[in-house]
Design an enzyme around this catalytic site. Sequence first.
Site, PDB file in Angstrom:
ATOM      1  CG  ASP A 475      47.556  38.713  48.342  1.00 11.81           C
ATOM      2  OD1 ASP A 475      48.662  38.972  47.856  1.00 11.81           O
ATOM      3  OD2 ASP A 475      46.546  38.483  47.644  1.00 11.81           O
TER       4      ASP A 475
HETATM    5  C1  LAN Z   1      49.548  38.492  39.941  1.00 13.88           C
HETATM    6  C2  LAN Z   1      49.467  37.116  40.421  1.00 13.88           C
HETATM    7  C3  LAN Z   1      49.126  36.956  41.852  1.00 13.88           C
HETATM    8  C4  LAN Z   1      48.242  38.052  42.388  1.00 13.88           C
HETATM    9  C5  LAN Z   1      47.586  37.716  43.740  1.00 13.88           C
HETATM   10  C6  LAN Z   1      48.569  37.305  44.821  1.00 13.88           C
HETATM   11  C7  LAN Z   1      46.622  36.545  43.548  1.00 13.88           C
HETATM   12  C8  LAN Z   1      46.775  38.919  44.186  1.00 13.88           C
HETATM   13  O1  LAN Z   1      46.042  38.625  45.340  1.00 13.88           O
HETATM   14  C9  LAN Z   1      47.632  40.144  44.268  1.00 13.88           C
HETATM   15  C10 LAN Z   1      48.219  40.484  42.907  1.00 13.88           C
HETATM   16  C11 LAN Z   1      49.056  39.350  42.291  1.00 13.88           C
HETATM   17  C12 LAN Z   1      50.395  39.311  42.982  1.00 13.88           C
HETATM   18  C13 LAN Z   1      49.338  39.566  40.803  1.00 13.88           C
HETATM   19  C14 LAN Z   1      49.481  40.940  40.277  1.00 13.88           C
HETATM   20  C15 LAN Z   1      49.538  41.089  38.745  1.00 13.88           C
HETATM   21  C16 LAN Z   1      50.315  39.979  38.076  1.00 13.88           C
HETATM   22  C17 LAN Z   1      51.724  40.025  38.594  1.00 13.88           C
HETATM   23  C18 LAN Z   1      49.635  38.653  38.447  1.00 13.88           C
HETATM   24  C19 LAN Z   1      48.207  38.528  37.991  1.00 13.88           C
HETATM   25  C20 LAN Z   1      50.422  37.678  37.614  1.00 13.88           C
HETATM   26  C21 LAN Z   1      50.667  38.423  36.291  1.00 13.88           C
HETATM   27  C22 LAN Z   1      50.337  39.910  36.536  1.00 13.88           C
HETATM   28  C23 LAN Z   1      51.290  40.831  35.764  1.00 13.88           C
HETATM   29  C24 LAN Z   1      50.917  42.267  35.953  1.00 13.88           C
HETATM   30  C25 LAN Z   1      51.252  40.433  34.290  1.00 13.88           C
HETATM   31  C26 LAN Z   1      52.013  41.292  33.372  1.00 13.88           C
HETATM   32  C27 LAN Z   1      51.137  42.276  32.734  1.00 13.88           C
HETATM   33  C28 LAN Z   1      51.222  43.595  32.927  1.00 13.88           C
HETATM   34  C29 LAN Z   1      50.028  44.425  32.758  1.00 13.88           C
HETATM   35  C30 LAN Z   1      52.478  44.260  33.338  1.00 13.88           C
END
Ligand code: LAN
Length: 747
Positions: A475
């Site tokens: 996305d």
């Molecule tokens: C994110 C941030 C962005 C987010 C969007 C683009 C908003 C979403 O539409 C798709 C998933 C995504 C890319 C996403 C996935 C999970 C992330 C990377 C995070 C929320 C930012 C931090 C998180 C990550 C998993 C944090 C570390 C924790 C763990 C459980 C490994």
Amino acid sequence: MHSVKSSWKNWQLLTEQGRHIWAFKPTSTDINQHLQNAHNISPQEISLAAEDFKFDKQVNPNSGDKVFRFAAFTNNFRGFTGVTPQTNNLEQKKVADSVIKGINYFASLQSADGHWAGDYGGPLFLLPGLLIASYVTHTPFPEAHQEMMKLYVFNHQNADAGWGMHIEGESTMFGTVMQYVSLRLLGVDKDEPALVKARAWIKLNGGATGIPSWGKFYLSILNLYDWQGFNSLFPEMWLFPKWLPFHPWRYWCHSRMVYLPMAYCYAQRIKMPENDLILSLRTEIYSEDYAEINWPQQRNTVCDKDSYTVLSPVLKWMNLFTNSYEKISCGWLRKKATDYILRYLNAEDQQTDYINIGPVNKVINSICIWHAYGADSEQFKQHVTRWFDYLWVAEDGMKMSGYNGSQLWDTAFSTRAILESDLGQLFPETVQKAYQFLDHSQIKSEHATHEEFFRHPMIGSWPFSTAENGWPVADCTAEGLSASLAVHESGLIKPTIGEVRIQQAVDIILSYQNKDGGWATYELSRAPKWLEKLNPSEVFADIMIDYSWTECTAACVISLIEIQHFYPDYKSTELHKAISAGLAFILKQQKADGSWYGGWAVCFTYATWFAVEALSKAKGKGYYNDTVLANSMQNAVAFLVSKQKIDGGWGETFKSCSNLVYTEAETSQVVNTAWAVLALLAVENVDRTVIAAGVNLLQSRQTDQGDWEQESISGVFNYNCMITYANYRNIFPIWALNRYYREMIQG
Ligand code: LAN
């Protein structure tokens, strides 16, 4: 503006193509130079900082990014000198004024490289991981940083003396033990009153044996927990044949990349040598005598306050097997597995220029690389340099960000918000700079090792943060594409993202569509849903595979519909099919009450906006049965109308995300209100008074400068951990007001 504290000014954000480094009294804006010559902090400056970074969590646990914003505003804000549209319609003028004021303020926050920086904190278990890495590798942060980290941890202690998993959360064992240990590693005395009370909380709730598995992992590294009390991570699973449905290459990339270095640490049983602090901590965080603890019995012990997902019986059986295997594990096979893991870790480090996919594997990889190659190795030094990319300073202290930033995501949204109406034409420089960042951030090449290490192809994609991080997201690619197209259409620049690159982006989006018609996050869904039964984390849900999500699907569908408009001949049959299947997926996700659940922001208003936006863009274009689309949208409107508050706004709390039911906030929230207004404005024949009341709320909350106050937390991941999106309070109100304005002038 805000009342500014003098020691805030000692901290400056240095940026370079999206990279963020917070520097204490920097003498140059050059990031590399600064990293080599960090300034010392004096005792007077330490006590002043303790005053200036006092933060009252009881008022609002969410900081307002005031340190960054104050500096950016002071340096960049210019009174608006453009020509505002001439009109006798007072209502129109009022809306135009608030849009212009909103953009003008927000433009002052834009970095010279074109992106919007912002606080991306929220989770509280990240900074402790980094501090543990710094402690076990004997690589301390500069004192100025350490002082700011202490302030942050103290500032987020709850009234009951514990800490949550995230800044708004109720106290948990994971949150509390991790922060407690962090403060001790930072040199705080155990008799400090805040720590005495925290210890009481820990003991009252059963002690650190009940910390969830990720906490057990970190404590084991510190030699504060015995590896025998940790369920085996079975490193040999990496040697399984790839066709097996449970081979780890099929995991959601975040789980894969976290459990990978964890398995290395487990295989090596990495633990730091005992010292006085560790010996003392062993007496501080347990209810029983450390030497008496029956470790194997603690493997599945989890404090009630932490338990969110219950381990499945299948996993428990598997653990029985893998834990027993540890007793007979064969040396050469284990070595083969760890060698493989180490190669994989090196590849991830190189592919991301040592940023890594996220804050968790960033920390654990650092520990592994230090263990494998030593503190003097080039690889470890590279890792340490990138620790700073994850730090952020706000008025609540120094935190670890949930990613190396949300640069691309915020910039893409901001661009679209500004260009929603012709008012965007009044900000040509802002748009040009944003476009340069979009251009820079699109991924242009593949890594040599991408296939070997299971990476989805990425040429043409956009990442969530920066090109260097380089993990493509479905996305984010869609948003990057939509924003680029919006800029092209605005005529404000000479396009540098040419047709080939646009088509590469489309190809990537197409390559990301799942069989269920939806789109997931970073990769295709690579395994069946039953793999979730192997989720070993007690605190997150749905982490094992990459699932299709309403929001990700809607973003991709929207961008493909836009492409059909701009490039009608490009793969039109394929696009048509992809869009129709995407719409079918979205429709299937709609709840009986007309809403959609949002997996990545809070919550139903977010996903409902995305879904309605996609359906409304599709309507009348032959992708789907229009009556079905219209009915679905009417149900969504009915849902939103039913949730409107008396003051015209909408408000949800993070509980919507973890409990999966709409949970109304006490007060309206501008971000939720903006999503609702955006959705309502996308649908025909909605009661105008409903929309006008929402718009009115947004205007009434706008500050004189054009900002909005920080309210509650807006982002989430894995249902149960919340994350800050500081710029949402500007982006979405601007976008909603701008759309309202566009509608007004169109009549
Ligand atoms: C994110 C941030 C962005 C987010 C969007 C683009 C908003 C979403 O539409 C798709 C998933 C995504 C890319 C996403 C996935 C999970 C992330 C990377 C995070 C929320 C930012 C931090 C998180 C990550 C998993 C944090 C570390 C924790 C763990 C459980 C490994």
